[in-house]
Design an enzyme around this catalytic site. Structure first.
Site, short mmCIF file in Angstrom:
data_model
loop_
_atom_site.label_atom_id
_atom_site.label_comp_id
_atom_site.label_asym_id
_atom_site.label_seq_id
_atom_site.Cartn_x
_atom_site.Cartn_y
_atom_site.Cartn_z
N TYR A 67 0.83 -1.21 0.00
CA TYR A 67 0.00 0.00 0.00
C TYR A 67 0.86 1.26 0.00
O TYR A 67 0.50 2.26 -0.61
CB TYR A 67 -1.00 0.00 1.17
CG TYR A 67 -2.22 -0.81 0.82
CD1 TYR A 67 -3.27 -0.23 0.09
CD2 TYR A 67 -2.32 -2.15 1.14
CE1 TYR A 67 -4.36 -0.98 -0.30
CE2 TYR A 67 -3.41 -2.90 0.77
CZ TYR A 67 -4.43 -2.32 0.06
OH TYR A 67 -5.52 -3.05 -0.34
N HIS A 120 -15.15 3.23 -1.67
CA HIS A 120 -14.18 2.25 -1.19
C HIS A 120 -13.05 2.84 -0.35
O HIS A 120 -11.98 2.23 -0.22
CB HIS A 120 -13.60 1.46 -2.38
CG HIS A 120 -14.64 0.61 -3.06
ND1 HIS A 120 -14.51 0.12 -4.33
CD2 HIS A 120 -15.85 0.17 -2.62
CE1 HIS A 120 -15.60 -0.59 -4.65
NE2 HIS A 120 -16.42 -0.57 -3.63
N THR A 192 -15.22 1.00 -15.22
CA THR A 192 -15.37 -0.05 -14.20
C THR A 192 -15.69 -1.37 -14.88
O THR A 192 -16.43 -1.41 -15.86
CB THR A 192 -16.44 0.32 -13.14
OG1 THR A 192 -16.54 -0.73 -12.19
CG2 THR A 192 -17.81 0.59 -13.73
N ASN A 217 -16.17 2.73 -21.75
CA ASN A 217 -15.14 1.75 -21.41
C ASN A 217 -14.52 1.25 -22.72
O ASN A 217 -15.25 0.96 -23.67
CB ASN A 217 -15.79 0.56 -20.65
CG ASN A 217 -14.78 -0.28 -19.90
OD1 ASN A 217 -13.74 -0.65 -20.43
ND2 ASN A 217 -15.10 -0.60 -18.65
N ALA A 235 -11.57 7.13 -20.74
CA ALA A 235 -12.11 8.25 -19.97
C ALA A 235 -11.54 9.58 -20.45
O ALA A 235 -12.27 10.57 -20.60
CB ALA A 235 -11.79 8.03 -18.50
P1 NAD Z 1 -11.33 -2.91 -12.45
O1 NAD Z 1 -9.85 -2.91 -12.34
O2 NAD Z 1 -12.07 -4.13 -12.09
O3 NAD Z 1 -11.70 -2.59 -13.96
C1 NAD Z 1 -11.12 -1.53 -14.67
C2 NAD Z 1 -11.99 -1.21 -15.84
O4 NAD Z 1 -11.50 -0.02 -16.46
C3 NAD Z 1 -12.02 -2.28 -16.93
O5 NAD Z 1 -13.37 -2.52 -17.31
C4 NAD Z 1 -11.24 -1.65 -18.09
O6 NAD Z 1 -11.70 -2.08 -19.35
C5 NAD Z 1 -11.51 -0.20 -17.87
N1 NAD Z 1 -10.48 0.71 -18.39
C6 NAD Z 1 -9.16 0.48 -18.53
N2 NAD Z 1 -8.55 1.58 -19.00
C7 NAD Z 1 -9.50 2.53 -19.14
C8 NAD Z 1 -9.50 3.87 -19.55
N3 NAD Z 1 -8.36 4.49 -19.93
N4 NAD Z 1 -10.67 4.56 -19.57
C9 NAD Z 1 -11.81 3.95 -19.20
N5 NAD Z 1 -11.89 2.66 -18.80
C10 NAD Z 1 -10.74 1.97 -18.77
O7 NAD Z 1 -11.82 -1.67 -11.63
P2 NAD Z 1 -13.16 -1.41 -10.80
O8 NAD Z 1 -14.32 -1.83 -11.59
O9 NAD Z 1 -13.04 -0.02 -10.32
O10 NAD Z 1 -13.13 -2.38 -9.53
C11 NAD Z 1 -12.01 -2.76 -8.82
C12 NAD Z 1 -11.70 -2.08 -7.51
O11 NAD Z 1 -10.41 -1.60 -7.69
C13 NAD Z 1 -12.45 -0.91 -7.02
O12 NAD Z 1 -13.01 -1.25 -5.83
C14 NAD Z 1 -11.41 0.20 -6.73
O13 NAD Z 1 -11.53 0.64 -5.39
C15 NAD Z 1 -10.11 -0.50 -6.84
N6 NAD Z 1 -8.99 0.23 -7.48
C16 NAD Z 1 -8.90 1.57 -7.41
C17 NAD Z 1 -7.85 2.22 -8.05
C18 NAD Z 1 -7.76 3.71 -7.93
O14 NAD Z 1 -8.16 4.26 -6.91
N7 NAD Z 1 -7.27 4.40 -8.96
C19 NAD Z 1 -6.91 1.49 -8.79
C20 NAD Z 1 -7.04 0.09 -8.82
C21 NAD Z 1 -8.09 -0.52 -8.17
#
Ligand code: NAD
Length: 245
Positions: A67, A120, A192, A217, A235
């Protein structure tokens, strides 16, 4: 009219817009997502070991270090064009946008969306592992340095302030997000995978309440079937175009 123009027009006409973001939102800021096959964090680590209380108790130093590394990455990252577009939209059309994020970074806040609902938690805010029963309780400022830091009096450990697998979401944040989903006219679901619940259920909740749901996405997600429209793109590419109108 093409799909992008249709969504731009729907956003311009909407009085109540809800945007739900996930890890993909911050991918173009250099923060890795959890599930993307090539770069996803889970492709290199076991989520049960690094994102659960049991994993933390089994090897606190390892989880703490992991972390700490992610936290440092978030500090170095900058909001991308998508974050900035959402911040500018909120400034331009006050009261229209409710932003709900699954992300534990602070890039939405740094881009101006200070009221973003964080489902989260927040990777920069630690808290104690055990609730302290003593009075006045553990003093965070006096935590003894370590991996993780500990309460100098009782040994309680500091843990990252994120929601781990198997844990409840902060009830007030979840309630606010559910309310926004039920009340919006239009929901954009950005970056997501739709695999993490209950956040993934917000899209169907919005749809059942009569909102239009649009997914942004570059890849398939598990909730594509809930959407009226899916725009394939990132995004940082799509949000500035959609929110500019
Ligand atoms: P996920 O990792 O499960 O999925 C990521 C999604 O983002 C995928 O569907 C992918 O196709 C899409 N993606 C990839 N690049 C992209 C872009 N440039 N623009 C738009 N979409 C794009 O993530 P999730 O659904 O958020 O769930 C996983 C958990 O991971 C969450 O609970 C979150 O708290 C945590 N997380 C957070 C961070 C952060 O805070 N930045 C980073 C990693 C994981």
């Amino acid at each position: 009219m093409g799909d992008t123009q249709r969504v731009t027009a729907a956003i311009a006409a909407s009085a109540r817009l809800c945007v739900l973001t996930g890890a993909g939102m911050s991918a173009e800021s250099g923060i890795p997502t959890f599930r993307d096959a090539m770069s996803g964090l889970w492709s290199r680590f076991d989520p049960a070991e690094l994102a659960s209380e049991a994993g933390f108790r089994a090897d606190p130093a390892r989880v703490w270090d992991w972390y700490a590394e992610r936290r440092a990455g978030v500090r170095l990252a900058q909001p991308n064009a998508g974050h900035r577009a959402l911040g500018e939209f909120a400034r331009r059309r006050p009261g229209v946008l409710t932003l709900v994020t699954q992300n534990v970074d602070d890039l939405h806040q740094r881009a101006g969306n200070t009221g973003a609902i964080q489902l989260h938690g927040d990777i920069q805010r630690d808290h104690w592992l055990e609730p302290c029963t003593r009075q006045p309780g553990c003093d965070a400022a006096a935590a003894a340095p370590g991996r993780p830091p500990r309460c100098a009096d009782c040994g309680n450990r500091v843990r990252p302030g994120v929601v781990w697998f198997g844990e409840q979401l902060p009830p007030a944040s979840l309630l606010a997000a559910e309310h926004a989903a039920a009340a919006c006219e239009l929901m954009l679901v950005v970056g997501t995978s739709g695999a993490v619940w209950p956040a993934a259920g917000l899209a169907s909740q919005a749809r059942r309440a009569g909102a239009q749901v649009v997914i942004l996405n570059p890849a398939l997600s598990e909730i594509d079937a809930e959407a009226d429209l899916v725009l394939r793109g990132t995004a940082a590419e799509l949000l500035p175009r959609l929110l500019a109108g």
